[in-house]
Design an enzyme around this catalytic site. Structure first.
Site, PDB file in Angstrom:
ATOM      1  N   LYS A 188       0.824  -1.220   0.000  1.00  0.00           N
ATOM      2  CA  LYS A 188       0.000   0.000   0.000  1.00  0.00           C
ATOM      3  C   LYS A 188       0.853   1.263   0.000  1.00  0.00           C
ATOM      4  O   LYS A 188       0.427   2.299  -0.525  1.00  0.00           O
ATOM      5  CB  LYS A 188      -0.971  -0.016   1.189  1.00  0.00           C
ATOM      6  CG  LYS A 188      -0.321  -0.054   2.576  1.00  0.00           C
ATOM      7  CD  LYS A 188      -0.106   1.316   3.169  1.00  0.00           C
ATOM      8  CE  LYS A 188       0.621   1.221   4.498  1.00  0.00           C
ATOM      9  NZ  LYS A 188       0.796   2.552   5.138  1.00  0.00           N
ATOM     10  N   THR A 245      -3.821   5.510   3.273  1.00  0.00           N
ATOM     11  CA  THR A 245      -2.520   6.003   2.818  1.00  0.00           C
ATOM     12  C   THR A 245      -2.590   6.676   1.453  1.00  0.00           C
ATOM     13  O   THR A 245      -1.765   7.530   1.134  1.00  0.00           O
ATOM     14  CB  THR A 245      -1.509   4.840   2.778  1.00  0.00           C
ATOM     15  OG1 THR A 245      -1.649   4.059   3.968  1.00  0.00           O
ATOM     16  CG2 THR A 245      -0.094   5.349   2.721  1.00  0.00           C
TER      17      THR A 245
END
Length: 330
Positions: A188, A245
């Protein structure tokens, strides 16, 4: 009340040490820099990595890693992934069967292509539990509602760790797939760099939504190949962490991508950042891993090209959109 040692005094390590100390545990945090340990001990703050947050009076710091673990039963790793091996080598053959190790780092080690828990298990010869999920250290330090997951092999110890870390503002779930949690947490960060580039280029909300979704497919593809449980990637350490994120400038990885998209060089960005953006080095590790396992990870590949080969972010975006047409699921 058990003693807890937190190894690593960056923003996340400091936040976890503060959270545990506020719960009444005896907590000691190991810091590499003397000025950080002194600030924690004498000013009850970490102005370098977690400014403007007051730390508990009971929290103490040391620069001596052996001193940190002397009384500890629980050891929490919060060291950036590329430095875990060097830091924890000092603890080789120093732990016993009573010690419980938790890793809160995210990334893939270069060259060995190992996750944080794999590195720790190799050095310490112990099973390691993984704490992961959508967390910005600052928001946790400010006691804003957050949910994470603790994962590992033994359910009894997972449940114990779940109780230790849980607070009214920090909700901890548990599951038995630490590998999946670590893959989600590593990939991620690379996708977040791509998301930052996407926003810097003003490609729009449609593009970012597509990027996040296809990024999740890259996480799932790698995880499935490595033996993780696909279900993990729909949870907090997968989709939850990815979404957070990729959508906020509080993310160092998103910020790196945004600045790259605005034309700054990686060298300029690195010189001006104090914290570690794990996605930068993880993109290199993932490129090696995807080749080794023969997996397509096109977003990861373009991020690698931008960071390490100087490719234009605009060209990287164009090349992603003009790949050979494919079915959505395969």
């Amino acid at each position: 009340m058990p003693y807890i040692a937190v190894i690593g005094a960056g923003s996340w390590g400091t936040t976890l040490a503060s959270l545990l100390s506020k719960k009444g545990f005896d907590v000691i945090i190991w810091a590499r820099e003397k000025e950080v340990a002194d600030a924690v001990n004498y000013k009850k703050e970490n102005p370098v990595y977690l400014p403007e947050i007051k730390l508990p009076e009971s929290l103490i710091a040391t620069n001596d890693i052996l001193e940190a673990i002397k009384k500890a039963r629980f050891i929490v790793n919060a060291v950036p992934t590329q430095h875990i091996r060097v830091v924890f080598s000092a603890l080789q053959n120093k732990l016993n069967s009573e010690h419980i190790v938790v890793s809160a780092s995210k990334g893939i080690e270069k060259e060995t292509l190992k996750t944080p828990s794999m590195i720790l298990e190799e050095i310490l010869n112990k099973k390691v539990y993984v704490l992961s999920g959508p967390t910005f250290a600052l928001e946790v330090a400010q006691e804003k509602p957050t949910a994470v997951t603790i994962s590992g092999i033994e359910k009894k110890e997972r449940l114990l760790l779940q109780e230790i870390f849980s607070t009214p503002y920090f909700r901890v779930y548990e599951h038995d797939d630490p590998l999946g949690a670590e893959i989600g947490g590593a990939v991620k960060n690379v996708i977040a760099i791509a998301a930052g580039i996407c926003d810097a280029l003003e490609l729009g909300n449609n593009a970012r939504a597509a990027l996040i979704t296809r990024g999740l497919h890259e996480i799932m593809r790698l995880g499935k190949k490595m033996g993780a449980n696909e279900r993990t990637f729909s949870g907090l350490s997968g989709l939850g962490d990815l979404f957070l994120t990729c959508t906020s400038n509080l993310s160092r990885n998103y910020t790196v991508g945004y600045r790259l998209g605005k034309g700054e060089s990686m060298e300029e960005i690195s010189k001006s950042m104090r914290g570690v953006a794990e996605g930068v080095e993880t993109s290199l590790s993932l490129m090696q891993l995807s080749k080794k396992l023969d997996i397509e990870m096109p977003i990861t590949a373009e991020v690698y090209q931008v960071i390490y080969k100087g490719k234009s972010p605009k060209q990287a975006a164009l090349d992603l959109m003009n790949r050979t047409l494919k079915p959505e699921f395969y």
